[in-house]
Design a protein around this motif. Structure first.
Motif, PDB file in Angstrom:
ATOM      1  N   UNK A   1       0.838  -1.192   0.000  1.00 46.93           N
ATOM      2  CA  UNK A   1       0.000   0.000   0.000  1.00 46.93           C
ATOM      3  C   UNK A   1       0.876   1.245   0.000  1.00 46.93           C
ATOM      4  N   UNK A   2       0.266   2.379  -0.108  1.00 43.96           N
ATOM      5  CA  UNK A   2       1.002   3.642  -0.216  1.00 43.96           C
ATOM      6  C   UNK A   2       1.883   3.886   0.995  1.00 43.96           C
ATOM      7  N   UNK A   3       1.369   3.541   2.169  1.00 44.70           N
ATOM      8  CA  UNK A   3       2.122   3.774   3.408  1.00 44.70           C
ATOM      9  C   UNK A   3       3.422   2.973   3.425  1.00 44.70           C
ATOM     10  N   UNK A   4       3.349   1.699   3.047  1.00 44.68           N
ATOM     11  CA  UNK A   4       4.535   0.849   3.049  1.00 44.68           C
ATOM     12  C   UNK A   4       5.545   1.322   2.014  1.00 44.68           C
ATOM     13  N   UNK A   5       5.068   1.710   0.832  1.00 48.56           N
ATOM     14  CA  UNK A   5       5.973   2.206  -0.199  1.00 48.56           C
ATOM     15  C   UNK A   5       6.660   3.488   0.244  1.00 48.56           C
ATOM     16  N   UNK A   6       5.923   4.324   0.949  1.00 47.46           N
ATOM     17  CA  UNK A   6       6.506   5.566   1.457  1.00 47.46           C
ATOM     18  C   UNK A   6       7.579   5.254   2.503  1.00 47.46           C
ATOM     19  N   UNK A   7       7.313   4.264   3.350  1.00 52.68           N
ATOM     20  CA  UNK A   7       8.301   3.860   4.353  1.00 52.68           C
ATOM     21  C   UNK A   7       9.558   3.330   3.675  1.00 52.68           C
ATOM     22  N   UNK A   8       9.370   2.556   2.617  1.00 52.25           N
ATOM     23  CA  UNK A   8      10.513   2.001   1.891  1.00 52.25           C
ATOM     24  C   UNK A   8      11.341   3.111   1.248  1.00 52.25           C
ATOM     25  N   UNK A   9      10.664   4.095   0.649  1.00 53.17           N
ATOM     26  CA  UNK A   9      11.371   5.224   0.037  1.00 53.17           C
ATOM     27  C   UNK A   9      12.091   6.056   1.088  1.00 53.17           C
ATOM     28  N   UNK A  10      11.441   6.238   2.225  1.00 53.06           N
ATOM     29  CA  UNK A  10      12.059   6.993   3.323  1.00 53.06           C
ATOM     30  C   UNK A  10      13.317   6.287   3.810  1.00 53.06           C
ATOM     31  N   UNK A  11      13.246   4.964   3.897  1.00 53.79           N
ATOM     32  CA  UNK A  11      14.417   4.181   4.301  1.00 53.79           C
ATOM     33  C   UNK A  11      15.563   4.395   3.322  1.00 53.79           C
ATOM     34  N   UNK A  12      15.287   4.353   2.023  1.00 59.76           N
ATOM     35  CA  UNK A  12      16.323   4.534   1.012  1.00 59.76           C
ATOM     36  C   UNK A  12      16.979   5.905   1.131  1.00 59.76           C
ATOM     37  N   UNK A  13      16.166   6.926   1.295  1.00 61.99           N
ATOM     38  CA  UNK A  13      16.682   8.294   1.403  1.00 61.99           C
ATOM     39  C   UNK A  13      17.516   8.451   2.670  1.00 61.99           C
TER      40      UNK A  13
END
Length: 397
Positions: A5-17
């Motif tokens: 979902x959007x929340x998990x994808x956002x968490x994954x992107x935040x982790x990468x950054x």
């Protein structure tokens, strides 16, 4: 990508950054784009949120190359803090670190050996309260408490199943007890694994290959533990009890061990038993009250005493056999010897280890003397909390 979902994808992107910023110390948004392959608007929004949470800050400007001066981003290490505990018993060591794992406050206590489970826990809690108060750090800035425990664990549940030297210590739900007292996330893990984690982060950051960390604790506990980095992370097994090197059977006809087996390495090469064996060989004709540790026997060996040399050679032999079994089983070429007497044990073990492995492996073997000091043992538990805080989300692909 069903299930994401959007929340998990956002968490994954935040982790990468965030991981890009942490690993680079300071970095521009343009360089984060190159490293993560994310779009610039996505990164700008993530950086904005991280800045508002005070996790990331603008630390300066990059070299001017024309156009707008690029801003450098860095981790605000002092935005949040962790608490780490090394529960050795009778020593209990505690530390507070920032998000970079830099110790900002520490404290150590020694518990009376006759104390009950409840007395030990209450004393530890009182000392934690005192350390937190002395630090002056606001409660909302703490992200969790990590604890490295001796004895048998159910690490995922946060339960300390048994500590043999504390008679009434059975199935202590440390995770729940600490959570109720301090209202913070709690992570429980094997103490030697936490020593290995601290050793790796502080002194062996460039060691990428698989390796074994042998942690040797002196004194009444005299533990011989093992942690292994496999494919970039430490393997703990189902309940966090993997690699109990001290309870590897070395002599099937040996003396019974507290674990229920016989002839365990810890029973043979552990400091109390080495001292006992040495004193028995010397006999009653000499006052040996001053022989309280393996260092004392080592000093006598250096002075030319044959009995001391023979006893220490036996220790090195059995330790070498035990570690050689691990090396051959996992195909390792690097072993780190940790603990306060790491250099002494490394000297005792080196030749015996090499003669008990395959000849072609001997030349490749890298035996490293650990550098982690005892007052930094709880830092491994701090790193455990930090890793959980920055943990990469699991995506259901």
């Amino acid at each position: 990508m069903a299930g994401n979902n959007t929340k998990i994808l956002k968490q994954a992107n935040t982790y990468l950054v965030l991981n890009s910023i942490i690993s680079a110390e300071s970095i521009t948004i343009e360089d984060v784009v190159k490293k993560t392959k994310l779009s610039r608007p996505t990164i700008v929004n993530i950086v904005k949120e991280l800045t508002e949470k005070n996790i990331v800050f603008k630390s300066g400007y990059a070299e001017y190359t024309g156009g707008r001066l690029p801003t450098l981003l860095s981790l605000n290490a002092n935005s949040y803090y962790t608490i780490g505990i090394d529960f050795e018993f009778p020593p209990i060591r505690m530390a507070i670190s920032n998000l970079k794992g830099e110790v900002v406050h520490k404290r150590g206590i020694t518990v009376e050996r006759h104390f009950s489970r409840n007395q030990i826990i209450e004393l530890m809690f009182q000392e934690l309260d005192g350390m937190i108060a002395e630090s002056g750090i606001a409660k909302e800035q703490f992200i969790g408490i990590g604890i490295g425990m001796l004895g048998y664990l159910k690490a995922n549940q946060g339960i300390s199943v048994e500590i043999i030297r504390i008679p009434d210590w059975k199935d202590v739900d440390f995770k729940q007890l600490i959570k109720e007292r301090f209202g913070l996330p709690v992570y429980v893990q094997n103490d030697i694994h936490m020593m290995a984690l601290a050793e790796k982060r502080l002194f062996l950051p460039d060691l990428e290959e698989d390796f074994a960390y042998v942690g040797i604790r002196p004194g009444i506990r005299s533990g011989i533990g093992l942690a292994m980095q496999i494919n970039g992370s430490f393997y703990g097994g189902v309940n966090g009890n993997a690699h109990l090197l001290g309870h590897m059977t070395i002599d099937v006809n040996g003396e019974p061990c507290t674990c229920g087996s016989r002839g365990c390495l810890e029973l043979i090469a552990g400091e109390p038993n080495v001292i006992k064996r040495y004193k028995a060989l010397i006999g009653d004709g000499e006052d040996l009250e001053h022989i309280r540790g393996i260092r004392d026997i080592y000093a006598r060996s250096l002075a030319g005493e044959q009995t001391a040399t023979d006893v220490l050679d036996e220790v090195g032999n059995y330790m070498g056999i035990g570690i050689a079994n691990v090396v051959k089983l996992f195909g390792l070429t690097t072993v780190v010897i940790g603990g306060p007497d790491s250099e002494l044990y490394t000297n005792l073990i080196r030749d015996h280890l090499k003669k008990n492995i395959f000849k072609h492996m001997s030349g490749e073997m890298n035996l490293i003397v650990g550098r982690l000091e005892q007052d930094l043992y709880p830092l491994g538990s701090c790193f455990l909390v930090i890793d959980q805080f920055f943990k990469e989300p699991t995506l259901n692909l």
